[in-house]
Enzyme design. Structure first.
Site, PDB file in Angstrom:
ATOM      1  N   ASP A  28       0.814  -1.093   0.124  1.00 24.48           N
ATOM      2  CA  ASP A  28       0.283  -0.255   0.028  1.00 24.48           C
ATOM      3  C   ASP A  28       0.896   1.379  -0.093  1.00 24.48           C
ATOM      4  O   ASP A  28       1.978   1.317   0.486  1.00 24.48           O
ATOM      5  CB  ASP A  28      -1.088  -0.030   1.261  1.00 24.48           C
ATOM      6  CG  ASP A  28      -2.064   0.897   1.080  1.00 24.48           C
ATOM      7  OD1 ASP A  28      -2.248   1.493   0.029  1.00 24.48           O
ATOM      8  OD2 ASP A  28      -2.758   1.074   1.861  1.00 24.48           O
ATOM      9  N   GLY A  31       0.181   5.694  -4.343  1.00 22.63           N
ATOM     10  CA  GLY A  31      -0.725   6.800  -4.550  1.00 22.63           C
ATOM     11  C   GLY A  31      -0.061   8.012  -3.858  1.00 22.63           C
ATOM     12  O   GLY A  31       0.628   8.996  -4.208  1.00 22.63           O
ATOM     13  N   HIS A  45       2.506   3.803  -9.068  1.00 24.20           N
ATOM     14  CA  HIS A  45       2.272   2.288  -9.336  1.00 24.20           C
ATOM     15  C   HIS A  45       3.485   1.489  -9.951  1.00 24.20           C
ATOM     16  O   HIS A  45       3.912   0.504  -9.892  1.00 24.20           O
ATOM     17  CB  HIS A  45       0.920   2.324 -10.087  1.00 24.20           C
ATOM     18  CG  HIS A  45      -0.232   2.569  -9.393  1.00 24.20           C
ATOM     19  ND1 HIS A  45      -0.715   1.985  -8.070  1.00 24.20           N
ATOM     20  CD2 HIS A  45      -1.485   3.298  -9.730  1.00 24.20           C
ATOM     21  CE1 HIS A  45      -1.629   2.530  -7.478  1.00 24.20           C
ATOM     22  NE2 HIS A  45      -2.070   3.276  -8.567  1.00 24.20           N
ATOM     23  N   THR A  74     -10.814  -6.937  -4.770  1.00 22.90           N
ATOM     24  CA  THR A  74     -12.210  -6.920  -5.262  1.00 22.90           C
ATOM     25  C   THR A  74     -12.865  -5.522  -5.076  1.00 22.90           C
ATOM     26  O   THR A  74     -13.779  -5.057  -5.833  1.00 22.90           O
ATOM     27  CB  THR A  74     -13.283  -7.914  -4.574  1.00 22.90           C
ATOM     28  OG1 THR A  74     -12.870  -7.976  -3.162  1.00 22.90           O
ATOM     29  CG2 THR A  74     -12.790  -9.369  -5.083  1.00 22.90           C
ATOM     30  N   GLU A  75     -12.279  -4.823  -3.955  1.00 20.16           N
ATOM     31  CA  GLU A  75     -12.941  -3.286  -3.739  1.00 20.16           C
ATOM     32  C   GLU A  75     -12.248  -2.314  -4.630  1.00 20.16           C
ATOM     33  O   GLU A  75     -12.761  -1.368  -4.817  1.00 20.16           O
ATOM     34  CB  GLU A  75     -12.461  -3.256  -2.458  1.00 20.16           C
ATOM     35  CG  GLU A  75     -13.434  -3.574  -1.464  1.00 20.16           C
ATOM     36  CD  GLU A  75     -13.318  -5.226  -0.985  1.00 20.16           C
ATOM     37  OE1 GLU A  75     -12.105  -5.496  -1.280  1.00 20.16           O
ATOM     38  OE2 GLU A  75     -14.093  -6.097  -0.994  1.00 20.16           O
ATOM     39  N   LEU A 139      10.745 -20.572  -4.715  1.00 17.62           N
ATOM     40  CA  LEU A 139       9.647 -19.763  -4.250  1.00 17.62           C
ATOM     41  C   LEU A 139       8.406 -20.041  -4.758  1.00 17.62           C
ATOM     42  O   LEU A 139       7.963 -19.809  -5.968  1.00 17.62           O
ATOM     43  CB  LEU A 139      10.061 -18.273  -4.194  1.00 17.62           C
ATOM     44  CG  LEU A 139       9.101 -17.023  -4.081  1.00 17.62           C
ATOM     45  CD1 LEU A 139       8.922 -17.249  -2.315  1.00 17.62           C
ATOM     46  CD2 LEU A 139       9.521 -15.938  -4.397  1.00 17.62           C
TER      47      LEU A 139
HETATM   48  C1  IPE Z   1      -5.358  -2.961  -0.314  1.00 16.78           C
HETATM   49  O1  IPE Z   1      -5.079  -1.493  -0.473  1.00 16.78           O
HETATM   50  C2  IPE Z   1      -5.388  -3.637  -1.719  1.00 16.78           C
HETATM   51  C3  IPE Z   1      -4.218  -3.713  -2.212  1.00 16.78           C
HETATM   52  C4  IPE Z   1      -2.863  -3.355  -1.703  1.00 16.78           C
HETATM   53  C5  IPE Z   1      -4.227  -4.257  -3.547  1.00 16.78           C
HETATM   54  P1  IPE Z   1      -6.059  -0.407  -0.635  1.00 16.78           P
HETATM   55  O2  IPE Z   1      -5.524   0.733  -0.556  1.00 16.78           O
HETATM   56  O3  IPE Z   1      -6.966  -0.702  -1.720  1.00 16.78           O
HETATM   57  O4  IPE Z   1      -6.933  -0.633   0.781  1.00 16.78           O
HETATM   58  P2  IPE Z   1      -7.705   0.700   1.862  1.00 16.78           P
HETATM   59  O5  IPE Z   1      -8.602   1.068   0.703  1.00 16.78           O
HETATM   60  O6  IPE Z   1      -6.920   1.488   2.252  1.00 16.78           O
HETATM   61  O7  IPE Z   1      -8.505  -0.259   2.705  1.00 16.78           O
HETATM   62  C1  IPE Z   2      -1.471   0.430  -3.560  1.00 13.81           C
HETATM   63  O1  IPE Z   2      -1.417   1.548  -3.396  1.00 13.81           O
HETATM   64  C2  IPE Z   2      -1.750  -0.184  -4.697  1.00 13.81           C
HETATM   65  C3  IPE Z   2      -3.151  -0.919  -4.961  1.00 13.81           C
HETATM   66  C4  IPE Z   2      -4.166  -0.627  -4.199  1.00 13.81           C
HETATM   67  C5  IPE Z   2      -3.384  -1.382  -6.458  1.00 13.81           C
HETATM   68  P1  IPE Z   2      -2.551   2.723  -3.445  1.00 13.81           P
HETATM   69  O2  IPE Z   2      -3.088   2.861  -4.823  1.00 13.81           O
HETATM   70  O3  IPE Z   2      -3.759   2.094  -2.512  1.00 13.81           O
HETATM   71  O4  IPE Z   2      -1.787   3.937  -2.977  1.00 13.81           O
HETATM   72  P2  IPE Z   2      -2.462   5.002  -1.710  1.00 13.81           P
HETATM   73  O5  IPE Z   2      -3.056   4.022  -0.626  1.00 13.81           O
HETATM   74  O6  IPE Z   2      -3.549   5.824  -2.519  1.00 13.81           O
HETATM   75  O7  IPE Z   2      -1.484   5.586  -1.253  1.00 13.81           O
HETATM   76 MG    MG Z   3      -3.855   2.352  -0.545  1.00 11.36          MG
END
Ligand code: IPE
Ligand code: IPE
Ligand code: MG
Length: 249
Positions: A28, A31, A45, A74-75, A139
């Site tokens: 995570d 962004g 990304h 999925t979200e 792995l």
């Molecule tokens: C969790 O991250 C999903 C992935 C890393 C693919 P999100 O950024 O989508 O999760 P929330 O919205 O903070 O729960």
């Molecule tokens: C994790 O980074 C990647 C995915 C969920 C695919 P984010 O895109 O959720 O990054 P933030 O949480 O907005 O910083």
């Molecule tokens: Mg995130």
């Protein structure tokens, strides 16, 4: 269970550290990493994909048996269509560039999640990737894609119910092991260490069944900055946890 001597820049020199059999990572913060630099989210990304490569390599070096990364939940379909298609495109490119190299490192790649609704191109690529690496014995690298823990449990319940209806199994014969074999992670040990980057402290519908007794490790580091040293710090923290598993010390 394997042991390793932590590298010198980690502040534990005297004792060997327990190696987790299965590490799961919620990658995570892509962004926010980009935002901090005044870059578009897409740059985050892309940098995140490089971090995946580093961490996979580190897991091979450390002889971690199983690594599972959360690539798309999925979200995550709730995000703008442009971001969703960028994430899918980056995954395709990643597979195109890296599968051969990973195969040479004896890595077995598997995908966890619902495949039905994925774009055709992705379905083809993941099928090919799994097939290409299926004989590998190093792995096990699981990529959770269009994955939700609750959805996975429901999928398993339906499969179990069908087996009962078909007379292949009685209700009494439904055991933890038998049910676990109906999940996407069939044959994979449960998660020992779950790492989440970016400072968020939640599970976000990841591996709910498999993380029943996982040690949870949260770090403020954004995913694109995560590297081998960060992984070693997490493994070190894991090694210092006392896993009682409900028993006494
Ligand atoms: C969790 O991250 C999903 C992935 C890393 C693919 P999100 O950024 O989508 O999760 P929330 O919205 O903070 O729960
Ligand atoms: C994790 O980074 C990647 C995915 C969920 C695919 P984010 O895109 O959720 O990054 P933030 O949480 O907005 O910083
Ligand atoms: Mg995130």
């Amino acid at each position: 269970m394997g042991y390793y001597m932590p590298s010198k820049n980690i502040d534990i020199t005297e004792k060997s550290v327990k190696i987790p059999q299965h590490i799961a990572i919620i990658m995570d913060g892509n962004g926010r990493w980009a935002q901090k630099r005044g870059l578009p989210r897409s740059a985050g990304h892309k940098a995140g994909a490089d971090a995946v490569e580093r961490v996979v390599r580190a897991c091979v070096e450390l002889e971690i048996p199983v690594l599972t990364v959360f690539a798309f939940s999925t979200e995550n379909w709730k995000r703008p269509a442009t971001e969703v298609s960028l994430l899918m495109q980056l995954l395709l490119e990643y597979l195109q560039r890296k599968v051969k190299i990973m195969a040479e490192q004896n890595i077995k790649i598997r995908f966890l999640g619902e495949r039905e609704n994925l774009p055709e191109k992705i379905k083809t690529a993941i099928g090919r990737t799994e097939d290409y690496t299926k004989e590998n014995t190093g792995l096990v690298f699981n990529i959770a894609l269009n994955y939700g823990g609750q959805q996975e449990i429901l999928h398993g319940v339906k499969e179990m119910a069908q087996a009962v209806v078909a007379g292949e199994c009685s209700v009494e014969e439904i055991t933890k092991e038998r049910f676990a074999a109906c999940l996407y992670t069939e044959g994979v040990p449960e998660v020992d260490l779950m790492i989440r980057t970016s400072g968020e402290q939640r599970i976000s519908n990841f591996l709910l069944w498999q993380m029943a007794y996982a040690e949870l490790y949260f770090t403020e580091t954004y995913w694109p900055d995560f590297d081998k040293d960060a992984l070693l710090r997490a493994i070190d923290a894991y090694g210092n946890r006392e896993r009682r598993l409900g028993g006494l010390q």
